[in-house]
Design an enzyme around this catalytic site. Structure first.
Site, PDB file in Angstrom:
ATOM      1  N   SER A 122       9.507 -15.298  -7.214  1.00 35.99           N
ATOM      2  CA  SER A 122       9.186 -14.811  -5.870  1.00 35.99           C
ATOM      3  C   SER A 122       9.951 -15.591  -4.806  1.00 35.99           C
ATOM      4  CB  SER A 122       7.664 -14.977  -5.681  1.00 35.99           C
ATOM      5  OG  SER A 122       7.275 -14.717  -4.365  1.00 35.99           O
ATOM      6  N   HIS A 128      11.161  -3.754   6.504  1.00 37.90           N
ATOM      7  CA  HIS A 128      11.802  -3.930   7.814  1.00 37.90           C
ATOM      8  C   HIS A 128      13.184  -3.294   7.868  1.00 37.90           C
ATOM      9  CE1 HIS A 128       8.658  -6.284   9.623  1.00 37.90           C
ATOM     10  NE2 HIS A 128       8.432  -6.710   8.398  1.00 37.90           N
ATOM     11  N   THR A 182       7.532   1.105   4.160  1.00 39.19           N
ATOM     12  CA  THR A 182       6.408   1.532   4.990  1.00 39.19           C
ATOM     13  C   THR A 182       6.775   2.802   5.746  1.00 39.19           C
ATOM     14  OG1 THR A 182       4.836   0.840   6.694  1.00 39.19           O
ATOM     15  CG2 THR A 182       7.107   0.130   7.007  1.00 39.19           C
ATOM     16  N   LYS A 214       6.200   1.103  11.207  1.00 41.35           N
ATOM     17  CA  LYS A 214       7.418   0.453  11.731  1.00 41.35           C
ATOM     18  C   LYS A 214       8.528   1.454  12.054  1.00 41.35           C
ATOM     19  CE  LYS A 214       6.102  -3.742   9.284  1.00 41.35           C
ATOM     20  NZ  LYS A 214       5.196  -4.329  10.270  1.00 41.35           N
TER      21      LYS A 214
END
Ligand code: PLP
Length: 329
Positions: free
Chosen positions: A44, A124, A152, A155
């Site tokens: 990660s 993003h 998403t 946004k």
């Protein structure tokens, strides 16, 4: 189903799966993948979002954290595990607090060498980067290198909801086993229709993305010319260094109350202590006049609050930020 098809087409994958948000998509997909592949080790990125970390935590898997965007560090950690042990590398394309961008191709090269799945959060970047708005992986021509992409519908797409895009077997597995998909009401039809329209519109209108990049570059250079401590960022995200939590909140309040501008203060634990900042995210529709107003308002808010010591903290940050391989990679 129509929206899922639109998203699969956007990312050029066989399939896609909708969730009520990308927080849920990340948490549910990662924890479910770990259940399907027992013994998995997760690698990660250090700056991964809370939703990815929540998925990793609930997976109960062994986890190794590599320095942000540091491909060599990832390689070193992966070398410790046998090739046949299931592995997944989890990272983001645009890191929202720093505005820096992940070296997707290099990370995929290392993952391939170690027989690992790759999970990329493009939250993003979707709508904002790539010829059709599929994100940085599209911009870099590496979409086919990723096992799972999450995004998403809030946004950049301005609606709400989240998704993963992947191969049909992976999507079917997550659909069949993820509690975050099964045990909650699905995205409602009006939101799904709005999101589909938004994805489709941005797919066919790349000029909005060009305008967005131009607006972000203009804002960065205007702030820098006015002596505002802008932090380096490769993306549309424009962080402004403050370096103190109380000051950061005060400047944000001053901007809202006196200048009618809402800018979020970003404090610990979202960023490390001493690196508190304001985060500006210009849109394609912010005009020169709006930017003039913003720059003069920030300059006067900084003066009003008094920022003694901030300049040296900023210079210290900049020295630390610039040359480290982690940030350059
Ligand atoms: C990197 C990242 N991933 C996932 C999410 C969650 O997305 P959503 O707002 O759709 O839940 C966020 C923030 O909202 C984010 O910044």
């Amino acid at each position: 189903v129509e929206l899922e098809k639109e998203l699969a087409d956007l990312h050029q994958t066989e399939s896609a799966l909708l969730f009520t948000s990308c927080y849920v998509a990340n948490e549910a997909s990662i924890s479910t993948m770990a259940k399907i592949l027992p013994g998995m080790v997760i690698f990660s990125d250090q700056l991964n979002h809370a939703s990815l970390i929540a998925g990793i935590r609930s997976s109960g898997c062994e986890k190794r954290v590599f320095r942000n965007n540091d491909v060599d560090h990832l390689h070193q950690l992966m070398k410790e595990y046998p090739k046949d042990r299931p592995k997944m590398v989890i990272f983001e394309s645009v890191y929202s607090m720093e505005g820096n961008i992940g070296p997707i191709e290099k990370i995929c090269d290392v993952a391939d060498e170690h027989n690992a799945l790759t999970f990329l959060d493009e939250v993003h970047a979707v709508g904002l980067y790539g010829q059709h708005g599929a994100g940085i992986a599209e911009r870099d021509g590496v979409m086919d290198r990723l096992s799972i992409i999450s995004g998403t519908l809030a946004k950049g797409y301005g609606v709400g909801g989240g998704y993963i895009a992947s191969s049909s077997p992976i999507i079917d597995a997550v659909r069949s086993f993820a509690p975050g998909f099964i045990f909650t009401t699905s995205l409602n039809p009006p939101m799904a229709a709005a999101a589909k329209a938004s994805v489709s519109y941005l797919k066919h209108n790349p000029q909005i993305r060009e305008k967005h990049q131009e607006r972000a570059a203009t804002l960065k250079s205007r702030l820098a010319s006015a002596g505002v401590p802008v932090m380096p960022s490769e993306s549309h995200i424009v962080p402004v260094f403050v370096g103190d939590a109380a000051l950061c909140k005060k400047i944000s309040d001053e901007l809202l109350n006196k200048h009618n501008i809402y800018v979020q203060p970003i404090n610990y634990p979202t960023v490390p202590k001493g690196e508190e900042r304001l985060r500006l995210t210009p849109t394609p529709f912010h005009t020169d006049e709006m930017m003039n107003h913003l720059v003069s308002s920030i300059t006067s808010a900084f003066k009003e609050i008094g920022t003694t010591g901030m300049r040296s903290a900023y210079e210290h940050y900049m020295q630390k930020a610039a040359p480290t391989p982690a940030r350059r990679a």
